[in-house]
Design a protein around this motif. Structure first.
Motif, PDB file in Angstrom:
ATOM      1  N   GLU A   1      -3.900  -2.129  -9.723  1.00  0.00           N
ATOM      2  CA  GLU A   1      -3.834  -0.939  -8.807  1.00  0.00           C
ATOM      3  C   GLU A   1      -3.164   0.394  -9.513  1.00  0.00           C
ATOM      4  OE1 GLU A   1      -5.413   0.666  -5.060  1.00  0.00           O
ATOM      5  OE2 GLU A   1      -5.756  -1.420  -6.107  1.00  0.00           O
TER       6      GLU A   1
ATOM      7  N   GLN B   1       0.612  -1.300   0.010  1.00  0.00           N
ATOM      8  CA  GLN B   1      -0.187  -0.037   0.046  1.00  0.00           C
ATOM      9  C   GLN B   1       0.731   1.095   0.039  1.00  0.00           C
ATOM     10  OE1 GLN B   1      -3.444  -0.026  -0.266  1.00  0.00           O
ATOM     11  NE2 GLN B   1      -3.092   2.012  -0.849  1.00  0.00           N
ATOM     12  N   GLU B   2       1.978   1.130   0.512  1.00  0.00           N
ATOM     13  CA  GLU B   2       2.995   2.302   0.871  1.00  0.00           C
ATOM     14  C   GLU B   2       3.548   2.479  -0.673  1.00  0.00           C
ATOM     15  OE1 GLU B   2       5.851   1.697   3.598  1.00  0.00           O
ATOM     16  OE2 GLU B   2       4.651   1.576   5.370  1.00  0.00           O
TER      17      GLU B   2
ATOM     18  N   ASN C   1       1.153   6.853  -6.685  1.00  0.00           N
ATOM     19  CA  ASN C   1       0.187   7.726  -7.060  1.00  0.00           C
ATOM     20  C   ASN C   1       0.730   9.286  -6.770  1.00  0.00           C
ATOM     21  OD1 ASN C   1      -1.588   5.978  -7.509  1.00  0.00           O
ATOM     22  ND2 ASN C   1      -2.591   5.780  -5.397  1.00  0.00           N
ATOM     23  N   ASN C   2       1.867   9.601  -6.109  1.00  0.00           N
ATOM     24  CA  ASN C   2       2.340  10.891  -5.736  1.00  0.00           C
ATOM     25  C   ASN C   2       3.614  11.071  -6.402  1.00  0.00           C
ATOM     26  OD1 ASN C   2       0.285  12.200  -3.555  1.00  0.00           O
ATOM     27  ND2 ASN C   2       0.742  10.191  -2.861  1.00  0.00           N
TER      28      ASN C   2
ATOM     29  N   GLU D   1       0.722   4.438  -2.817  1.00  0.00           N
ATOM     30  CA  GLU D   1       0.656   5.633  -2.486  1.00  0.00           C
ATOM     31  C   GLU D   1       1.919   6.556  -3.032  1.00  0.00           C
ATOM     32  OE1 GLU D   1       0.287   5.867   1.577  1.00  0.00           O
ATOM     33  OE2 GLU D   1      -1.640   4.883   1.642  1.00  0.00           O
ATOM     34  N   GLU D   2       2.927   6.133  -3.009  1.00  0.00           N
ATOM     35  CA  GLU D   2       4.223   6.411  -3.711  1.00  0.00           C
ATOM     36  C   GLU D   2       4.281   6.858  -5.195  1.00  0.00           C
ATOM     37  OE1 GLU D   2       8.013   4.937  -2.858  1.00  0.00           O
ATOM     38  OE2 GLU D   2       7.642   4.658  -0.701  1.00  0.00           O
TER      39      GLU D   2
END
Length: 383
Positions: A152, A109-110, A116-117, A113-114
């Motif tokens: 994802e 999940q981390e 996605n940013n 998130e990385e």
């Protein structure tokens, strides 16, 4: 954005030609990728859903190709066999449906998130995690997890099975590796290298030929030159065989092991909601019986149970523990002999988890006296 690409996109939309629109959008996405605008390219792809525009059951070209139209054409081939070195796959598994340990789930999940940013991280000179090594025994979910991660992230998968890449002419193997990395260069895609240890073995292994050691060097060089737009995932059942220099080329390694009780519960619940929803099955019994199985073995076991329910017309009926147990017996025989000590250990563990010796006798056909004797013997050995 280039003005002509936007004009082509608007023109295609106005014409009502869905195929033309998809092609124009693909060109626009590819252009943004080349500029390094990975997040914008991903947002453009995710914003488009052919299902909103057409009720046709035909799969849209955008769902089966990479951002670049060229990505599914001119696939790299082995010179001798002329076989494709890469297979382009559309991910189908959702990350929420994969039964991962809490630690692995948090780590992945981390990573999501990385990614996605990515623009914010790149702006301050930080590259998000994009090189992952999955380790673990066969059937523990390495391929499924990579598939779910690609979905994802909105990426297609360039799948390479490395044990099939090794040519009889090892010099050609190095060439094949270069072809693969050259092919994915410039594409926003997941490069998935399966059976990684087939190529990335330790170079100090005296049993390996010098040429194969040069293949490892070629692999390392190509990994070093790999651009940040490629998301690299490798998987191995034998991480202890990997060359030490390989580990430094990955941002992170994730160990996937046999599913624990919580993971087994999730796998079983998914199956009960999927193909066993019309049958009354005690999920806790399945959790107990699946102890020690890999994820792949569990799927085979549960599918065997589904077949039994259908073939014996059990819709709406309660499936007894004896019936489930006999299916478990047939499945267990695929990888553990009844004469094997591990089989008796498995029965002893099941008995300790609440399955009576009387029931085990009905399942196995082994007399209760024999089972009691063997269980007591196992207990003394444990002490």
């Amino acid at each position: 954005m280039k003005a002509n690409l936007i004009i082509n996109l608007v023109t295609a939309h106005s014409s009502g030609n869905e195929s033309q629109f998809e092609s124009a959008l693909s060109d626009l996405i590819h252009d943004e990728e080349k500029k390094g605008n990975a997040q914008l390219a991903l947002s453009l792809k995710n914003a488009y859903s052919p299902d909103k525009h057409s009720k046709s059951s035909v799969i849209s070209p955008m769902s089966t190709m990479s951002f670049s139209v060229q990505s599914v054409t001119n696939l790299p081939k082995d010179k001798d066999s002329t076989l494709d070195l890469v297979e382009i796959l559309q991910p189908t598994v959702r990350l929420k449906d994969v039964a991962l340990s809490e630690k692995a789930q948090d780590t992945i999940q981390e990573i999501v998130e990385e990614q996605n940013n990515v623009q914010e991280l790149m702006r301050i000179g930080v590259t998000p995690t994009n090189r992952i090594l999955f380790c673990g025994p066969p059937g523990c979910g390495k391929t499924m997890t990579a598939n779910a991660l690609a979905k994802e992230l909105g990426l297609l998968i360039a799948y390479v099975r490395l044990d099939g890449l090794v040519s009889s002419y090892l010099g050609q193997t190095g060439t094949n590796i270069r072809k693969i990395f050259e092919f994915v260069k410039g594409k926003r895609i997941m490069l998935f290298l399966d059976e990684f240890d087939a190529i990335a073995k330790k170079r100090d292994d005296s049993h390996e030929l010098g040429e194969l050691k040069r293949v490892v060097t070629t692999l390392l060089q190509n990994m070093d030159e790999m651009p940040a737009n490629i998301f690299l995932v490798a998987a191995t059942n034998h991480h202890h065989l990997l060359d030490p220099a390989i580990w430094r080329r990955f941002d992170i390694s994730i160990l996937l092991e046999e599913p624990n009780e919580m993971q087994r519960q999730k796998i079983i619940e998914n199956s009960l909601q999927d193909f066993l929803k019309d049958y009354k099955v005690d999920s806790q019994i399945l959790v107990v019986l699946s102890d020690g199985m890999s994820g792949a073995q569990m799927q085979t076991f549960l599918q065997s149970l589904g077949k039994f329910c259908v073939m014996n017309k059990k819709r709406g009926e309660t499936i007894s523990i004896e019936e489930i147990g006999k299916i478990w017996m047939k499945h267990t025989a695929l990888y553990v002999s009844e004469d094997d000590g591990d089989f008796m250990k498995a029965l002893s563990k099941i008995q300790k988890n609440g399955v009576s010796i009387r029931t085990l006798e009905a399942i196995t056909g082994i007399p209760r006296s024999t089972l009691s004797y063997r269980f007591n013997k196992e207990g003394k050995l444990d002490e």
